[in-house]
Write an enzyme that holds these catalytic residues in place. Structure first.
Site, PDB file in Angstrom:
ATOM      1  N   ASP A  94       0.800  -1.231   0.000  1.00  0.00           N
ATOM      2  CA  ASP A  94       0.000   0.000   0.000  1.00  0.00           C
ATOM      3  C   ASP A  94       0.836   1.286   0.000  1.00  0.00           C
ATOM      4  O   ASP A  94       0.314   2.356   0.268  1.00  0.00           O
ATOM      5  CB  ASP A  94      -0.944   0.000   1.204  1.00  0.00           C
ATOM      6  N   GLU A  95       2.118   1.182  -0.324  1.00  0.00           N
ATOM      7  CA  GLU A  95       2.960   2.374  -0.236  1.00  0.00           C
ATOM      8  C   GLU A  95       4.145   2.247  -1.181  1.00  0.00           C
ATOM      9  O   GLU A  95       4.688   1.163  -1.376  1.00  0.00           O
ATOM     10  CB  GLU A  95       3.459   2.519   1.208  1.00  0.00           C
TER      11      GLU A  95
END
Length: 349
Positions: A94-95
């Site tokens: 997610d990053e």
């Protein structure tokens, strides 16, 4: 991404939207992998024990993790990144870091690019994202947390040092809880405090990391965005429904973990010379046991080493989690440059 795993569950389950929710564990066992913003209002956060989370928020919803689904959406998000640049360095599902100095759209504004990307993520996945914009990775990461959820922030070069002087030390990216507590004991509570200490002093107290701390508080971080990060280990682990201390029961659980590790090894094609057993006890203390081979062990040898590590010494405390992994992988730079030493079958006829 904002509370990624929890947000995906609320996206796929409309009845859970607006309600406190965590991914992972249950009211009696396990650890929180992610918490929705509604849950955070009750003091529930990731890495917290599920029992404590349920105590803080009795109406908490526990959702089982669905990593295949998270990977699917992560892939969709990453495709958006590649519309702008190939210089993408994923940190997790997610990053990611992106270098948009020269980008495929020919845009001169990184702030505009971040805004467009967040908008496309919302349109294509229904999820919110936050962004940080600055002239190096450390500051961009720090900025990304400033206006969460669903926001973005920029730290300009001329603003960096003044901003960092005011920043609480626990909010510095890369400074964990233990280091922050050690710094607090030395009278370092924010960037301005950190800046007062010499490079020699910080190196003496924190080793090589002291050089990093000396630089980042001055806005210096020279690490480039690395599109192809080298994996350092591969592992699998499991938290048990009940704490175990019986050796045969632990061995049976270890076999399941080993089977999962072998699946991942076959899928990735990775080999490793070091086998490590991770042990987390009921009191949350942790221990690792490792063994390194001269050659890359075959599947059967990994299992033999795993059993040997488990039996290395008797357990005096019950165990809540076991993990098994390999490191010293065949994808390191050493392997790429020098290759793998051939095994000579001396016992051949």
């Amino acid at each position: 991404m904002d509370a990624f795993y929890a947000s995906v569950e609320q996206l796929d389950h409309p009845e859970w939207r607006g309600k406190p929710l965590v991914v992972g564990g249950n009211a009696a066992r396990g650890v929180v992998a992610a918490a929705s913003y509604e849950a955070r209002k009750f003091g529930v956060y990731s890495a917290m024990s599920s029992v404590l989370a349920a105590r803080k928020c009795p109406q908490l919803i526990f959702a089982p993790a669905r990593f295949d689904r998270y990977r699917e959406i992560s892939g969709q998000i990453r495709e958006i990144f590649y519309e702008y640049t190939d210089l993408v360095e994923p940190l997790s599902l997610d990053e990611a870091f992106m270098d948009v100095t020269e980008n495929k759209k020919g845009l001169k504004s990184a702030i505009l690019i971040a805004k467009q990307i967040r908008q496309k993520i919302k349109e294509r996945t229904g999820l919110n994202a936050s962004a940080g914009v600055s002239y190096n990775k450390f500051l961009a990461k720090t900025a990304s947390d400033l206006n969460k959820p669903n926001g973005q922030a920029v730290i300009l070069p001329e603003e960096a040092e003044a901003f960092l002087e005011k920043l609480p030390i626990k909010k510095f990216f890369g400074i964990g809880k233990v280091t922050a507590e050690k710094m607090s004991g030395l009278g370092i509570h924010n960037g301005k405090d950190l800046k007062q200490f010499s490079l020699q002093y910080l190196t003496r107290k924190f080793g090589k990391s002291g050089i990093h701390y000396f630089n980042i508080v001055r806005g210096i971080h020279l690490s480039e965005v690395q599109p192809h990060r080298i994996r350092k280990s591969l592992s699998a682990e499991n938290t048990f429904e009940k704490d175990l201390i019986d050796f045969d029961a632990l061995l049976a659980e270890l076999r399941k973990i080993y089977d999962e590790l072998i699946k991942r090894i076959k899928k990735s094609g990775i080999k490793g010379r070091t086998v490590t057993l991770k042990i987390k006890y009921a009191d949350f203390t942790q221990q690792t046991r490792s063994k390194t081979q001269e050659q890359y062990p075959e599947e059967s040898q990994i299992w033999e080493i795993a059993q040997e590590l488990l039996a290395q010494e008797p357990f005096e405390k019950s165990i809540r989690l076991l993990g098994l992994g390999i490191s010293n992988l065949n994808i390191t730079e050493e392997h790429q440059h020098f290759g793998e030493q051939l095994r000579i079958p001396f016992d051949a006829k």
